[in-house]
Structure formats: structure tokens, C-alpha cells
Enzyme design. Structure first.
Site, short mmCIF file in Angstrom:
data_model
loop_
_atom_site.label_atom_id
_atom_site.label_comp_id
_atom_site.label_asym_id
_atom_site.label_seq_id
_atom_site.Cartn_x
_atom_site.Cartn_y
_atom_site.Cartn_z
N ASP A 149 -1.55 -8.93 12.75
CA ASP A 149 -3.29 -9.38 11.92
C ASP A 149 -3.51 -10.58 13.13
OD1 ASP A 149 -3.28 -7.78 9.66
OD2 ASP A 149 -1.91 -8.64 8.82
N HIS B 127 -1.91 -8.67 1.86
CA HIS B 127 -1.64 -7.35 2.49
C HIS B 127 -2.81 -7.28 3.83
CE1 HIS B 127 0.44 -3.79 4.02
NE2 HIS B 127 -0.18 -3.29 2.49
N SER C 130 1.17 -1.35 -0.01
CA SER C 130 0.14 0.05 0.19
C SER C 130 0.96 1.22 -0.20
CB SER C 130 -0.64 0.34 1.12
OG SER C 130 -0.37 -0.27 2.10
N ARG D 158 4.14 -4.73 17.33
CA ARG D 158 1.91 -4.53 16.99
C ARG D 158 1.55 -5.40 17.57
NH1 ARG D 158 2.71 -3.19 10.57
NH2 ARG D 158 3.16 -5.10 10.66
N HIS E 59 6.19 -12.71 7.93
CA HIS E 59 6.26 -11.40 7.80
C HIS E 59 7.49 -11.46 6.95
CE1 HIS E 59 6.93 -6.73 7.73
NE2 HIS E 59 5.77 -6.24 7.85
#
Length: 473
Positions: free
Chosen positions: A408, A307, A277, A362, A353
Site C-alpha cells: 500500500d 486491510h 478478505s 509488491r 505487515h
């Protein structure tokens, strides 16, 4: 100037671990004591000339310095590890994770202003940090919150346009279409058509960017309420901050959910420039496409399963574990289900990743949020068990460079706990957050006069011939 000097207060923060010992040199233009000026644009205007000179000096003195070797694997493997673009707002280290203008996520949680003492950082504070490299004070963040609320008004025609779309269309399709609809309001497009000088490009890009960031929550919430809540829409609160207001207009007024939204929007905002993105937005904007066109393109990349759509896939997969094995799944049952997933040719969503080689920070901060606010949630307990079981299996598999969880792997469970259960919508939240990082960098792209992106491509025949010649030379 003052922003090139790190302060001793920040140095004390960094001393807590050896891993952070290099932070002092990486944050050369961060200051804790911000100027009294509450206007973000004025601060940028003051900074830009010096950064322009810095870029010119870098090119003049070091333009021919080699940054590494390009291998055939890099060309065929998605350009992994290939240094190819400038991205000022964040830098991703394979072992440490993301740093926003040199600050790690735990450091951002400590130094960025919060809505309440000890709370999660306000996304407006991160926006200020990404644009200026300075940690804002609470007054500056409050002023930016008010400015974003003032900019948040969208035309009724936008809602009518969204209503014209098939309600079954994916929420990301509707979000991207809505951003394109708003493009008619682009200040950059109008000014460019009137012959604006290129030295002023950043100013109209700034206007478009802040307008877009401000208006996305209203658009995103309208899509959510239209699809899932029978079109019962909620007006924006006239005093809430950006994250709190977004939770409110989605229909969630639980203070803990508002805190979660602040954290979510902050940690998903930026992840350097090479992801799909961010790179898409940079590429499209390099053609002098305005922020609306560039960000709509970014959203279409974010909507891909490899993504941003992954956060949707994680919760669906976790629920499939519960459906087949029950909430009190044993470790052996979990191992069997993981191997079943892998042997069917699928991946374990939320693990691995493209850059990171450790647990995503995160993920870690979301886990800490869960331990504080929902330690007994059954799905959180399952996520914790997966953290223990999945990495050894992926390591045993031998095909995964990073067996650890990414961002995620956790976000969906938190959202689900507070009532936002519609996993198909989750990537929209990611998109709203990502506007903060992407738009910040787009402003600097124009301020620094970065050129049209045009890498060289080759054919397999060219590669074969080149490699044969290299082998015999």
C-alpha cells in the site's frame, strides 16, 4: 502427470540467488510447456481427480501429524502464526514475500505472458497459473481474455440498482452491494437447488467465479464514473485484455496506465489465505455459500482500515505531508512529521505487515515501475525518501515487528501520477484484483471437497483455568 515435473528452464530462473534455491521443491506441479488445449476448464477437469487423491493420501498418511503448538498469545492475538487452513494458490514467506504457485513476483514478471514484449504480466495469465499451477502460453492467455470479455456483460438492472444508492456512499459499499445484486445470477445457487451432486460443485463454482471476475471491472468502472465523472460511461473495448480494458472503461487510455493496471491487478490478486478478505471468503464459502455471497463478504472485510482501505490512507497521509511541509521536504522535516503522526496515536500508513518481516516484494516491483516510467514525479520522490526515513524510526520506536513498507505504501502514488487521483476509490481496485485469487481458491475448495470451517472458541475464564492447571502440572 506432467504437471508434477519442474522444467529445467524454470530451474535456470531460480539459480540467480541463494534465496530462491528452494523453489524447485515448492513448485512440484508447474510446467512451462502448456498443452495445446486453450480451454481452462478442460485443463482443470483433467487435474482435479489426481489432486483429490493427493488430498486423501495426505489425510490418511499424515492426518495426525502435529503442525505446531497453540499459545495463549495466538488465541488473544488474532491467531497470528497459527496454521489453520488449506490455501493452494499462494504461500507467503515472512522473508521472501508472496509466491504464486511457487513463483515469486519477479519470476511471474519474467515468465507470464505480457501484452507487449518486456511488458507487465497479464492478469489472465496469473489466473491461469493460480488455477492450474501451470505457466500459460500467450495463446492460452489470449483465449482466456476473450472468454472473460464474453462473460463481462451485466444486466442493465444492475446499473439502475447502483443508481438507486446514495452517490455519497463509499465506493466499496457500492461495489459490495453490486456483487450482492449479481448473486441472483448464481449458477451454483440454481444447481444446488436442483440437487446437483457434490462432485459437480466445482463446475458451477467455476462458472460463477469466472463470471464474477469478468463482470467486476464493468461494475467497478460504473461506480467510478458515476461518482467522479458525472455519469459519463465508457463502453468496453472488444479486443483489449482484462487489465487494459479496465483502465479503458475507467477513462484511462495512456498505454503506461494500462501497463500499471496489469501490474496492479496481478500483484494484488492473492496473498495466501489468512488475510481478512481471503479468510472471510473461504469461511463463508465453506457453508456452501456461492461465490457472489462469499466474495461480497470478502469485500466488506477488505473495506476495513486495517486491510484494503490502507491504500487510500497512504496517499491521503502523503498529501498531508506535502500540505504541511511542501514537496521539497527536508529529511529533518520528514522525521518531525513522522514522529508527530506516531505521537498522536496513529500509525504510518503503508508500513508494517502481519506476516512479512522484510520489504514487501509488491512494493519493490511498483518502485521499479516508477523508476522506469515516472522517476521525476514529486510524490514518488517523497515515497522514496520515506523508504529511507521511516524504517529506522519505527525500529527505534521498538513496538513494530516489521518496519518495512508494504504494497500500500506505493500504489496510490502511481495511480495518482496517471490521473486516478480519487484515493477514496483505490480499495475498489484492490477488490477487483483480489477476486482473481479468492475465486481461484474457491474453485479448488469445492473441487477438493473442503469441509465447513468451525474452529473452537474459548472464554477468558477457560483460558485462566487452563493456564493455572498447566502451571501446576
Amino acid at each position: 502427470m506432467a504437471f508434477f515435473r519442474a522444467l529445467s528452464a524454470l530451474s535456470r530462473l531460480r539459480s540467480r540467488s541463494a534465496q530462491q534455491s528452494s523453489l524447485g521443491t515448492s513448485v512440484r506441479w508447474l510446467q512451462m510447456e502448456s498443452a495445446s488445449d486453450l480451454d481452462l476448464r478442460s485443463q482443470l477437469k483433467e487435474m482435479i481427480p489426481e489432486q483429490q487423491e493427493r488430498l486423501k493420501k495426505l489425510k490418511a498418511e499424515h492426518g495426525k501429524v502435529q503442525l505446531g503448538n497453540i499459545t495463549t498469545d495466538m488465541v488473544l492475538g488474532g491467531m497470528r502464526g497459527m496454521i489453520g487452513l488449506l490455501w493452494e494458490t499462494s504461500l507467503l514467506d515472512p522473508d521472501e514475500g508472496i509466491r504464486f504457485r511457487g513463483l515469486s513476483i519477479p519470476e511471474c514478471q519474467k515468465v507470464l505472458p505480457a501484452a507487449k514484449p518486456g511488458g507487465e504480466p497479464l492478469p489472465e495469465g496469473l489466473l491461469w497459473l493460480l488455477l492450474t499451477g501451470k505457466v500459460p502460453n500467450k495463446s492460452q492467455v489470449d483465449a482466456l481474455s476473450a472468454e472473460l470479455r464474453d462473460r463481462a456483460q451485466v444486466p442493465d438492472k444492475l446499473y439502475k440498482f447502483i443508481d438507486s444508492l446514495d452517490v455519497t456512499a463509499h465506493p466499496m459499499t457500492q461495489l459490495s452491494a453490486g456483487v450482492m445484486f449479481l448473486q441472483v445470477q448464481s449458477e451454483f445457487q440454481k444447481a444446488y437447488g436442483e440437487g446437483i451432486h457434490k462432485s459437480k460443485y466445482w463446475e458451477v463454482t467455476y462458472e460463477d467465479s469466472l463470471n464474477l471476475i469478468a463482470r467486476l471491472p464493468a461494475l467497478a468502472a460504473y461506480i467510478y464514473r458515476r461518482i467522479y465523472k458525472e455519469g459519463q460511461f465508457i463502453a468496453m473495448h472488444d479486443s483489449l485484455d482484462y487489465g487494459g480494458n479496465f483502465a479503458h472503461i475507467l477513462g484511462f487510455d495512456n498505454p503506461k496506465m494500462q501497463e500499471l493496471m496489469r501490474l496492479y491487478l496481478t500483484i494484488h490478486s492473492d496473498h495466501e489465505g489468512g488475510n481478512v478478505s481471503a479468510h472471510t471468503a473461504h469461511l463463508v464459502a465453506s457453508a456452501l455459500s456461492d461465490p457472489y455471497l462469499s466474495f461480497a463478504a470478502a469485500l466488506n472485510g477488505l473495506a476495513g482500515p486495517l486491510h484494503g482501505l490502507a491504500n487510500q490512507e497512504v496517499l491521503l497521509w502523503i498529501k498531508s505531508v506535502v500540505d504541511e511541509c511542501g514537496e521539497n521536504v527536508s529529511t529533518e522535516q520528514l522525521k518531525e512529521y513522522i514522529w508527530k503522526t506516531l505521537n498522536s496515536g496513529k500509525v504510518i500508513p503503508g508500513y508494517g505487515h502481519g506476516v512479512l518481516r522484510q520489504t514487501d516484494p509488491r512494493y519493490t516491483c511498483q518502485r521499479e515501475f516508477a523508476l522506469k516510467h515516472l522517476p521525476d514525479d514529486p510524490l514518488f520522490q517523497l515515497v522514496s525518501k520515506l523508504y529511507e526515513v521511516v524504517p529506522p524510526i519505527l525500529t527505534e520506536l521498538g513496538k513494530v515487528k516489521n518496519p518495512w513498507p508494504n504494497v500500500d505504501a506505493h500504489s496510490g502514488v502511481l495511480l495518482n501520477h496517471f490521473g486516478l487521483t480519487e484515493a477514496r476509490y483505490y480499495t475498489v481496485l484492490f477488490g477487483v484484483s483480489r477476486s482473481i485469487g479468492i475465486c481461484s481458491q474457491l474453485i479448488w475448495d469445492r473441487a477438493l471437497g473442503l469441509p465447513l470451517e468451525r474452529p473452537k472458541s474459548v472464554t477468558m475464564e477457560w483460558l485462566e483455568n487452563y493456564c493455572r492447571k498447566a502451571a501446576t502440572s
